[in-house]
Design a protein around this motif. Structure first.
Motif, short mmCIF file in Angstrom:
data_model
loop_
_atom_site.label_atom_id
_atom_site.label_comp_id
_atom_site.label_asym_id
_atom_site.label_seq_id
_atom_site.Cartn_x
_atom_site.Cartn_y
_atom_site.Cartn_z
N LEU A 153 -31.31 -10.89 7.39
CA LEU A 153 -32.24 -12.22 7.56
C LEU A 153 -32.17 -12.98 6.36
CD1 LEU A 153 -35.79 -10.56 9.33
CD2 LEU A 153 -34.07 -12.43 10.12
N ALA A 195 -30.72 -24.15 11.71
CA ALA A 195 -31.63 -23.37 11.52
C ALA A 195 -30.90 -22.13 12.55
CB ALA A 195 -32.56 -23.49 11.53
N LEU A 206 -37.09 -14.61 16.42
CA LEU A 206 -37.11 -15.03 14.91
C LEU A 206 -36.64 -16.95 16.15
CD1 LEU A 206 -36.49 -15.36 12.47
CD2 LEU A 206 -34.07 -15.70 12.70
N PHE A 253 -39.27 -20.01 15.48
CA PHE A 253 -38.22 -20.53 15.63
C PHE A 253 -38.47 -21.89 16.33
CE2 PHE A 253 -33.82 -19.67 13.00
CZ PHE A 253 -34.72 -19.34 12.11
N GLU A 313 -29.04 -15.46 6.01
CA GLU A 313 -29.24 -16.98 6.83
C GLU A 313 -30.24 -17.40 6.02
OE1 GLU A 313 -31.21 -13.85 10.50
OE2 GLU A 313 -30.72 -15.72 11.22
N THR A 314 -31.15 -16.66 5.92
CA THR A 314 -31.66 -17.21 4.57
C THR A 314 -30.57 -18.41 3.91
OG1 THR A 314 -33.26 -16.76 5.05
CG2 THR A 314 -33.67 -17.82 2.97
N THR A 327 -28.00 -20.38 12.20
CA THR A 327 -28.22 -18.53 11.69
C THR A 327 -28.48 -17.76 12.08
OG1 THR A 327 -30.48 -19.02 11.46
CG2 THR A 327 -28.75 -20.40 10.10
N THR A 331 -39.77 -20.37 7.90
CA THR A 331 -40.74 -19.32 9.29
C THR A 331 -39.45 -18.49 9.08
OG1 THR A 331 -39.53 -21.74 10.62
CG2 THR A 331 -39.70 -19.62 11.91
N LEU A 332 -38.09 -18.45 8.66
CA LEU A 332 -37.28 -17.28 8.15
C LEU A 332 -38.37 -16.26 6.37
CD1 LEU A 332 -33.36 -18.88 7.95
CD2 LEU A 332 -34.33 -16.96 8.38
N MET A 389 -40.53 -14.60 9.09
CA MET A 389 -39.96 -13.28 9.68
C MET A 389 -38.72 -12.34 8.86
SD MET A 389 -38.48 -12.50 12.51
CE MET A 389 -38.19 -10.84 12.95
#
Lengths: 202, 428
Positions: B364, B142, B181, B185, B367-368, B145, B404-405, B408
């Motif tokens: 984002l 994570a 973010l 995290f 990233e996920t 990312t 968490t993502l 966000m």
């Protein structure tokens, strides 16, 4: 050493590609210097090197062309492997050879049209619309040579991979043109790191 | 037209044709089927103009910058310094993982490079200090990312180029969401370790003097960050120019440490060119496909179709987020970006969304995608740097951070100012 390392044709292809990549890398570092110095001069001293953006654009085109071939020889072009990894070795070999064939054919098409661009620039004596007024045939010719090196790399790989496929040597096909799985990729990466660590540290 | 396009693209990708060629060949097919004029004649011209684009020069330069940092040992020392400063928190080194990733992200434009670098340095600590292995690996995947959210970011350049959005503005817009973010995290780690204290491992013993002694190791990354992002913020440099300055700064730092030997330079150049070849091939194919899609009116057909659904902007946004989350599970991220962004972004902007804000949202979502199975590149990178064990460990460990993502993404959707505040204040 694997068999493909000793193969004269592939060795030539790799040597050519390495030379091009090295030269392009040097040009890229040079372009970074040129652009960096240009920014500083322009902002703080009101002067300009002139044409830094244009030249670095040519460097990108030339470097990318050489890098395509390097990446191909290194089996580095991204492929979607969701289905690929679930297939038997035989089917994967067929897909591997197909992938290189399609890549080379497409690049041949690009090169053909790139030749058209060069030819056009030559016949009208085209110059860039900039203070440098670069005759475009110069960077375009070097670019075309880079693209030709991609074709050379592709043809060399096919010349070795197609017979291997026909004889059912799937492992050899995999070494030549198989998709680098990530674990294999990381192994090479870690080896590189270790080789560097072996260097005397100072 | 739309079904044909989707079917041809999926078929080519399923056959594991290189993405660059799949995208380019789709352009040729669409040209054959739907264009009254042969657009393929422009292939040479499009390739030339794409690959001499000064904006794109930023890509090999940022790759070069990352390679220099990776091979000059800057990252290792940075991690050690973070350990000194953050390991007292419940969760110990897992906080250092995230903070070191965030800091490395501020000088590297790639999530894979971030996860690989920090992962390699950190993974040995799991057994040494008795951490919960899964959770620890999750922080690495994570944290990595963050590489594309905190500027510089190669994916933001790709977004900016494909949508004609200002890359400096995208960079500035990524800063606050990146920091938030990273904090979220760390909060996730904290919550995890408060619920299950045993996940936290044994404390690293430090003293204030060793903390102070580690501070100089944070200077090189901060210096490079200031050069790259400061020059953009101050309006002194464009994205490409700031990348060039960053390369010069990194060379200076590595040179001062006497790490620029010939073998190292060779590794740097070869690594840079390989990644450049991979990315540029896809971008050249994407440029040609975009040219064809616009010429034959495909982009407009898609946006008309969406408009005819009569969805509100908010409904469309939810649909777009869901679309990317699902697609991101199965598709490699760069391919996903070049295939979808030129079509999706104009639709969203047409509905009144800000292109810079949407760019950050897309990052984002990317990233996920990087940490959602089955295709999540960072999961595989982290799996690759550990000595043993099944990939399922990494997948399970990353799951809390996927949540968490999502939080966000929701936060950014509700408070667009998180992204837009800095670029707007820099414009004034």
């Amino acid at each position: 050493m694997t068999r493909s390392d000793r193969d004269p044709l592939l060795r030539v292809a790799r040597a050519v590609s390495h030379a091009g990549v090295w030269l392009s890398g040097a040009l890229l570092v040079g372009a970074a210097g040129l652009v960096g110095v240009d920014v500083v001069l322009r902002r703080f001293f009101d002067m300009s090197v002139g044409g830094a953006d244009e030249i670095s654009g040519y460097v990108l085109a030339i470097g990318s062309a050489w890098a395509f071939g390097y990446c191909l020889l290194d089996r580095g072009h991204i492929r979607i492997d969701s289905i690929y990894v679930r297939l038997p070795a035989r089917a994967r070999s067929v897909l591997d050879v197909t992938a290189v064939f399609v890549f080379t054919a497409f690049m041949a098409f690009v090169t053909w049209h790139a030749w058209g661009v060069l030819d056009q620039s030559w016949s009208v004596g085209a110059r860039s619309i900039s203070p440098l007024a670069t005759p475009l045939v110069i960077p375009q010719a070097v670019w075309l040579v880079g693209l030709l090196s991609v074709l050379f790399a592709g043809v060399a790989l096919l010349a070795r991979a197609v017979p291997a496929l026909a004889r059912g040597r799937d492992a050899e096909v995999g070494r030549l043109v198989g998709y680098r799985t990530l674990s294999e990729e990381l192994e090479t990466e870690l080896e590189r790191e270790q080789r560097l660590r072996g260097e005397p540290r100072r | 037209m739309i079904p044909t396009t989707v079917v041809v693209l999926l078929a080519l990708l399923a056959l594991s044709v290189p993405v660059a060629v799949a995208v380019g060949a789709l352009g040729l097919v669409l040209d054959q089927l739907y264009s009254p004029l042969p657009l393929s004649r422009a292939l040479g011209e499009v390739t030339w103009s794409a690959s001499t684009d000064f904006l794109l020069v930023a890509i090999p330069l940022f790759i070069l910058l990352g390679e220099i940092l990776l091979r000059s040992g800057i990252a290792e020392r940075m991690y050690a310094a973070m350990v000194q400063w953050l390991s007292w928190l419940p969760g110990g080194l897992m906080h250092s993982n995230i903070a070191a990733s965030a800091l490395f992200s501020s000088i590297s434009g790639s999530s894979v490079a971030t996860a690989a670098t920090i992962g390699t340095v950190a993974v040995g600590e799991i057994d040494k200090r008795g951490y919960n292995e899964r959770f620890f690996l999750g922080t690495l995947a994570a944290g990595g990312t963050l590489g594309i959210l905190i500027p510089p970011s190669i994916n933001m350049i790709v977004y900016g180029v494909l949508t004609q959005t200002s890359i400096p503005q995208l960079y500035l817009a990524g800063i606050v969401p990146g920091v938030v973010l990273a904090a979220l995290f760390m909060l996730t780690v904290l919550i995890g370790c408060l619920i299950r204290p045993r996940w936290g491992g044994r404390r690293v013993q430090t003293t204030w003097s060793s903390r102070i002694a580690a501070l100089p190791d944070l200077i090189p990354p901060l210096l490079i960050f200031v050069v790259v992002i400061g020059s953009i913020y101050a309006g002194l440099a464009t994205a490409t120019e700031s990348a060039a300055l960053g390369v010069l700064a990194a060379l200076a730092v590595a040179g001062a440490r006497r790490r620029l030997t010939w073998p190292v330079l060779r590794e740097i150049v070869e690594g840079t060119m390989k990644t450049t070849g991979m990315i540029m091939a896809i971008l050249v194919g994407a440029y040609f496909l975009n040219f064809v899609m616009i010429s034959i009116g495909l982009a407009r057909t898609v946006s008309d179709t969406i408009t005819h659904l009569g969805w509100s902007p908010a409904q469309t946004l939810v649909a777009v987020i869901a679309f990317y989350v699902v697609l991101g599970m199965f598709m490699e991220t760069l391919s996903m970006m070049v295939a979808t962004i030129p079509i999706v972004t104009p639709i969203m902007v047409g509905m009144g969304y800000d292109p810079v804000w949407f760019g950050v949202l897309i990052i984002l979502l990317i990233e996920t995608a990087l940490i959602t199975p089955p295709v999540g590149l960072n999961l595989y990178v982290v799996q690759g740097v550990r000595p043993r064990g099944p990939i399922a460990d990494v997948i399970i460990g990353a799951t809390p951070f996927v949540v968490t993502l999502f939080a966000m993404i929701a936060l950014l959707s509700v408070f667009p100012a998180l992204a837009l505040w800095i670029p707007r204040s820099a414009m004034r």
